[in-house]
Design a protein around this motif. Structure first.
Motif, PDB file in Angstrom:
ATOM      1  N   ALA A  13     -20.059  -5.439  21.848  1.00  0.00           N
ATOM      2  CA  ALA A  13     -21.219  -6.417  22.453  1.00  0.00           C
ATOM      3  C   ALA A  13     -20.891  -7.414  23.427  1.00  0.00           C
ATOM      4  CB  ALA A  13     -21.541  -7.047  21.054  1.00  0.00           C
ATOM      5  N   ALA A  14     -19.657  -7.809  23.207  1.00  0.00           N
ATOM      6  CA  ALA A  14     -19.233  -8.563  24.354  1.00  0.00           C
ATOM      7  C   ALA A  14     -19.104  -7.839  25.861  1.00  0.00           C
ATOM      8  CB  ALA A  14     -17.856  -9.338  24.014  1.00  0.00           C
ATOM      9  N   GLU A  24     -20.913  -5.617  26.638  1.00  0.00           N
ATOM     10  CA  GLU A  24     -22.247  -5.076  27.153  1.00  0.00           C
ATOM     11  C   GLU A  24     -22.605  -6.556  27.863  1.00  0.00           C
ATOM     12  OE1 GLU A  24     -24.106  -2.554  27.464  1.00  0.00           O
ATOM     13  OE2 GLU A  24     -23.351  -0.977  26.134  1.00  0.00           O
ATOM     14  N   GLU A  25     -22.434  -7.560  27.088  1.00  0.00           N
ATOM     15  CA  GLU A  25     -22.895  -8.928  27.601  1.00  0.00           C
ATOM     16  C   GLU A  25     -22.514  -9.349  29.066  1.00  0.00           C
ATOM     17  OE1 GLU A  25     -25.162 -12.273  27.559  1.00  0.00           O
ATOM     18  OE2 GLU A  25     -25.129 -10.784  26.208  1.00  0.00           O
ATOM     19  N   ALA A  26     -21.371  -8.754  28.996  1.00  0.00           N
ATOM     20  CA  ALA A  26     -20.416  -9.022  30.386  1.00  0.00           C
ATOM     21  C   ALA A  26     -20.899  -8.191  31.583  1.00  0.00           C
ATOM     22  CB  ALA A  26     -18.962  -9.155  30.272  1.00  0.00           C
ATOM     23  N   GLY A  27     -21.781  -7.233  31.243  1.00  0.00           N
ATOM     24  CA  GLY A  27     -22.293  -6.152  32.048  1.00  0.00           C
ATOM     25  C   GLY A  27     -21.489  -4.910  32.440  1.00  0.00           C
ATOM     26  N   GLU A  46     -21.085  -1.199  31.022  1.00  0.00           N
ATOM     27  CA  GLU A  46     -21.763  -0.458  29.968  1.00  0.00           C
ATOM     28  C   GLU A  46     -20.559   0.373  29.174  1.00  0.00           C
ATOM     29  OE1 GLU A  46     -24.788   2.346  31.495  1.00  0.00           O
ATOM     30  OE2 GLU A  46     -24.426   1.582  33.456  1.00  0.00           O
ATOM     31  N   HIS A  80     -26.119  -0.278  23.288  1.00  0.00           N
ATOM     32  CA  HIS A  80     -26.782  -1.299  23.510  1.00  0.00           C
ATOM     33  C   HIS A  80     -27.942  -0.805  24.588  1.00  0.00           C
ATOM     34  CE1 HIS A  80     -24.547  -4.201  21.450  1.00  0.00           C
ATOM     35  NE2 HIS A  80     -23.485  -3.475  21.687  1.00  0.00           N
TER      36      HIS A  80
END
Length: 288
Positions: free
Chosen positions: A40-41, A43-46, A48, A68
């Protein structure tokens, strides 16, 4: 076995490609809380995240909640791309021709007596009476591979994603070497099971080649990819990615192909690397 990574992470990764069994998943086939948080982190940081596995799309429930934005997963060793946000709908298929599959069946029956086969179609799996049964697929047809591959009218059957070959007596790596010698010019041969179970895909089809297609669609270069794996079916992907890690529990072929090593799947080896990548990114941002 190592408990820490031993190669540098890339400066600006854009995509993480990870195998599942023996890599992201623990031995009980679960995803740890630490790994869920790391995915999740990322994906949150951009960054993939692509799951790249030998599993069919219908066996992706173990990670479907952790896909995600894009929702895509590369399945069947690159023979299919599935949209896990749409119940595993196949959005890309790279099939094995039935004529090639049938020729391989005949070749391996002659080269490795005692072999048995299963046929993975886009609609499900079917197998021979001597093949180890799939308890997750109770509706499978049980018949000779020649019958399973037969079409009343050519081109009307469901596409073949993989031909699987099992041998009860041969050592796994010996079986793979024998099969590649006998028919490797016709298709792609690999394995991911601890048993003598081969996975046979169309010519040129692999985790790496399908990942390359998905990355090209996104303008992502190999240098911007971090890959994780543990078995021979990960070798091409580990070589293709700019940065790659073999798990602490990895097969020697995967270790030789990767640019680094991380902890075992039981010790959250994928999460260890993702956490380090994100920490380095935060440090670089703070220094600017």
């Amino acid at each position: 076995m190592t408990s820490a990574t031993d190669s540098p992470s890339p400066a600006a990764p854009r995509l993480i490609a990870t195998d599942l069994d023996g890599t992201l998943l623990r031995d009980d086939k679960t995803v740890s809380d630490r790994t869920i948080a790391a995915l999740a982190a990322a994906e949150e940081a951009g960054i993939e995240v692509f799951f790249v596995t030998g599993r069919p799309a219908r066996w992706m429930d173990v990670v479907s909640d952790h896909v995600h934005g894009h929702g895509l997963a590369i399945c069947a060793n690159g023979a299919a791309v599935a949209d896990l946000h749409a119940d595993g709908k196949l959005v890309k298929v790279r099939p094995l021709g039935r004529d090639i599959a049938l020729d391989i069946v005949h070749t391996l029956r002659a080269a490795t007596p005692g072999v048995s086969f299963a046929v993975e179609l886009t609609t499900g799996i079917h197998y021979e009476p001597a093949y180890p049964p799939f308890h997750l697929d109770p509706g499978a047809t049980v018949a000779a591979a020649e019958k399973l591959l037969h079409e009343e009218t050519p081109g009307t059957g469901a596409p073949v994603l993989k031909l699987l070959a099992h041998h009860a007596e041969l050592a796994p790596d010996d079986f793979l070497a024998l099969a590649r010698t006998a028919a490797g010019h016709e298709a792609s041969f690999t394995r991911s099971s601890p048993t003598a179970l081969l996975e046979i895909s169309g010519p040129g089809v692999s985790k790496a080649s399908t990942l390359a297609l998905c990355c090209a669609e996104r303008g992502i270069s190999p240098a911007e990819v971090v890959a994780f794996g543990d078995m021979p079916n990960d070798v091409e992907m580990l070589r293709w990615a700019g940065t790659s890690y073999a798990m602490g529990n990895a097969h020697p072929a995967a270790i030789a192909a990767a640019s680094g090593r991380t902890a075992t799947n039981g010790d959250d080896g994928v999460a260890v690397v993702i956490e380090r990548i994100l920490a380095e990114r935060r440090s670089a941002d703070a220094a600017r």
